[in-house]
Each structure stands twice: as C-alpha cells, then as structure tokens.
Design an enzyme around this catalytic site. Structure first.
Site: not given
Ligand SMILES: Cc1ncc(COP(=O)(O)O)c(C=O)c1O
Length: 394
Positions: A110, A353, A187, A213, A190
């Site tokens: 992401h 993203c 990260d 989430k 998910q």
């Molecule tokens: C794997 C992953 N990393 C980072 C993010 C970013 O999350 P946030 O928008 O809550 O900062 C997301 C959001 O969809 C994600 O799915």
C-alpha cells in the site's frame, strides 16, 4: 452471526457492506464507549488531578492494555496513532539515516508503506530495494535473502496485501532480516483485524495497524514498538505529553507510550478502540478467520463460474477475506457503481492505493473491483453479490 449483526445498526439499512478492507463497520459498544466519555467523564488525560481526568486517563491507558493483549505484547509497547499511515511515517521519520544505508520493501505495498521509504531514499541518499512478488502476491524468500545485507536498516513489508489478501511469510522474513542485523516493520493494516496475530511470536520490531479497520473509531491506529527499541529513535513530534522535564535549553523524555503520542490524543477514539479490541477477543480471531475463509471460497468459486477474472491466490487457506476481480470488458468503477445502484452493494474499485502492484505486477492500469469481508458478512451477502453480477454481465 445474527447476534453479531444486531450490534451493527447500519446493517439494518439494507446495505450489503463488502468494503471492510477500506474501513470496517463499528459495533454499538464502540460508539457507546465514545459517547460515555463525552457525556460522563470528558476531560484531558494525564494532566488533571480531579476525578474526571483521572478516570479518562485510566480508561485511555486501559485501552492500550486491551490492544496489547490482542496483539500479544506489553501495554507500553503500544502507541496510539491516527492510522497505519501515521504509524509507519513515525518510524520512517524517527530513525537515523546514513548515506550507504538501504531499505528493503516490496511492490505489493500500500502507498502508506512505500512512499515514506521513497522519501527517505531521496532525502538521505538511501537505496530503496524492492522485492517483486509473483502475480498472486506471494514471494520467493530467496528474493529477500538476495537483497537484505549488513547495510539494510529496515525491511518494510506488508503482513497481508490490501489488494490480493495474500499473507506474507512474516516469520521467515524476520529471520532473514535479523540474521543481517536489519529491523523489520510489518504493515498489519489488513492482518490485525482478520488473523490471530501474536507479535512476540512473529518477532517483528515494529507493527502498524488501523483501528478503524478493526471495529474501532475512525481516526485511530496502532503502532507497536518492541521495548528494546524505545531509545532507538527520537520521537518526531514533540510538545505536551512527551516530556518528563523541560529546562531552558533542554528536556528529558517521558516513558513510552506517552513519549510517542505528542499533544492531546484522540481520547474518545482510543477508548473506543480498546472496546473494539475487547470485542474481537470475545468473538475470537480464529472464528473470524474461519468465517471469512468460508465466504471467500464461496465467492471465488462463484466469480470464476460467472467468467470473471479473480486475482490473488484462489485457495482461501492462503489468504484473508479480500477478493479482487475483474468483469471482462467493464471498467472497475462502472462495475462498482452498478453494484450499488442495482443491489445497494458497497465494494471498492480502482487502484486501492497500490499503484506499483497494479502497474507492474497485475498489469491493470484501471485497477480491480475488490469485495472484502468481516465478521458480520454473510453467505447471503455473497449470493446477492453473485446474482447482481450475473444480471449485470447478462
Ligand atoms: C495494507 C494497508 N496499509 C496501509 C493502509 C493505510 O491505512 P490508513 O488509511 O488507515 O492509514 C491500508 C488502508 O487501506 C492498507 O490496507
């Protein structure tokens, strides 16, 4: 399942919510906890000596403890942030960088776990090495072995892909990285909501997740910092709350977690996040995993029989409940719009993203349609999605 659904009043509106990977729904208990803070004991934390402030401080600290329990770590190791993005940027901006260092990341990431590292690369002359996944998002561990060396400062890799749902072999990556003396940031945006995650067992140094989430309020996130690393970097943000003492020309930092949460935090949100963690532990992450796997298997089978293209692993055992697909000849945004118009079905469409993944690995410049599940999703949701898609393709 029906009992669970009753906790999510928005489901009574008839929405078929298949976009939990973007943000989950929140149960009544979380919203009530936030409301109780505002209506019963509203006060700033760690500052007042009166009862309301003491209660707010206690509840906020307790929330850290609940999240720590969920992730198998200590309370002091949990820092509350705004979201995953802020958590990752805190680490990238906090570490000391030297010319000659390198960073290892991947092309699945992401943007939140990609752009902060690209910026460090540009600013400090640090090389950013990218591991390329296979088309289904899985990795060859030997590719990590090839690029991680003694000059690798950090390996930043996702635990679960937000596009493909693929689960990364995190423990193995940690082992490879630690052998070379590199830190590992995962990260977990998910993974934390959907899998049983024990960070001590996995052995990562840093872990980022989004409270919103995982049934928590929007504007909440989590950063895990292994206690050995509390003094590894200076907090990038300074101000109220982070210090023990301030002198005319100097200051000393207070203990974690407060050291990394500058200024007045999202108190109500943090307390709500603690309740969300408690809710997840009560239902049980193993049960959530199993439930999502069943729905994922059903959806993938149904999509393939309709003639749609399904990206990522087709075996539900290798992934979480994130299913990206393409309807031949139809742009992803058009599919998503029609699903909403025809069946009040909420799915995400586009590049999620993750431009590098779509551009270089999936070779889909317009992106994909993504359906994603959570504990409140049902077999009926899958059936409605499949029958609406059938009409739409028909
Ligand atoms: C794997 C992953 N990393 C980072 C993010 C970013 O999350 P946030 O928008 O809550 O900062 C997301 C959001 O969809 C994600 O799915």
């Amino acid at each position: 399942m029906n009992d669970i659904r009753k906790d999510f009043p928005i489901l009574e509106t008839g929405v078929v919510y298949l976009d939990s990977a973007a943000t989950s729904l929140r149960p009544r208990q979380v919203v009530d906890a936030e409301r109780e803070y505002y209506e019963v004991y509203n006060a700033n934390i760690e500052r007042g000596v009166y009862e309301l402030s003491e209660r707010a401080s206690e509840e906020y600290e307790l929330a850290h403890e609940k999240v720590a329990k969920l992730l198998g770590v200590k309370r002091e190791e949990i820092v509350f942030t705004k979201n995953t993005t802020e958590a990752i940027n805190l680490i990238a901006l906090g570490l000391e960088w030297e010319n000659g260092d390198n960073i290892v990341t991947t092309l699945v990431e992401h943007h939140s776990n990609y752009l902060p590292w690209l910026r460090i690369g540009e600013r400090y002359g640090v090389e950013v090495r990218k591991v390329r996944p296979k088309e289904d998002g899985t990795f060859e561990l030997s590719d990590f072995e090839k690029v991680i060396d003694e000059k690798t400062k950090i390996v930043a890799v996702n635990h679960v892909s937000n596009v493909l749902g693929t689960v990364s072999p995190l423990e193995e990556i940690v082992e490879i990285a630690h052998k070379k003396g590199a830190l590992v940031l995962a990260d977990g945006a998910q993974s934390a909501p959907h899998l049983k995650v024990n960070l001590k067992e996995i052995g990562v140094d840093f872990f980022a997740a989004s409270g919103h989430k995982m049934l928590g309020p929007t504007g909440t996130g989590v950063l895990y910092i292994k206690e050995d690393h509390f003094d590894l970097f200076h907090p990038p943000f300074l101000g109220g709350g982070v210090i023990e003492a301030v002198y005319e020309d100097s200051y000393t930092l207070t203990h974690p977690f407060e050291r990394f949460e500058a200024g007045t935090p999202n108190i109500a949100g943090g307390i709500g996040l603690g309740v969300a963690a408690e809710y997840l532990m009560k239902v049980g992450l193993e049960r959530i995993e199993e439930h999502e796997r069943k729905l994922t298997g059903m959806l993938i089978e149904g999509l393939l029989s309709l003639g749609a293209t399904v990206f990522g692993p087709h075996d539900p055992e290798k992934k979480t409940g994130v299913v990206p697909f393409e309807v031949p000849g139809m742009p992803p945004h058009q599919v998503a719009m029609l699903l909403w118009e025809m069946g009040k079905i909420a799915v995400r469409s586009g590049l999620h993203c993750a431009h590098p993944l779509h551009r270089y690995i999936l070779k889909r410049d317009r992106g994909t349609v993504r359906a994603s599940f959570y504990l409140y999703s049902t077999e009926e949701d899958v059936e409605v999605l499949l029958s609406t898609l059938k009409d739409l393709m028909g």
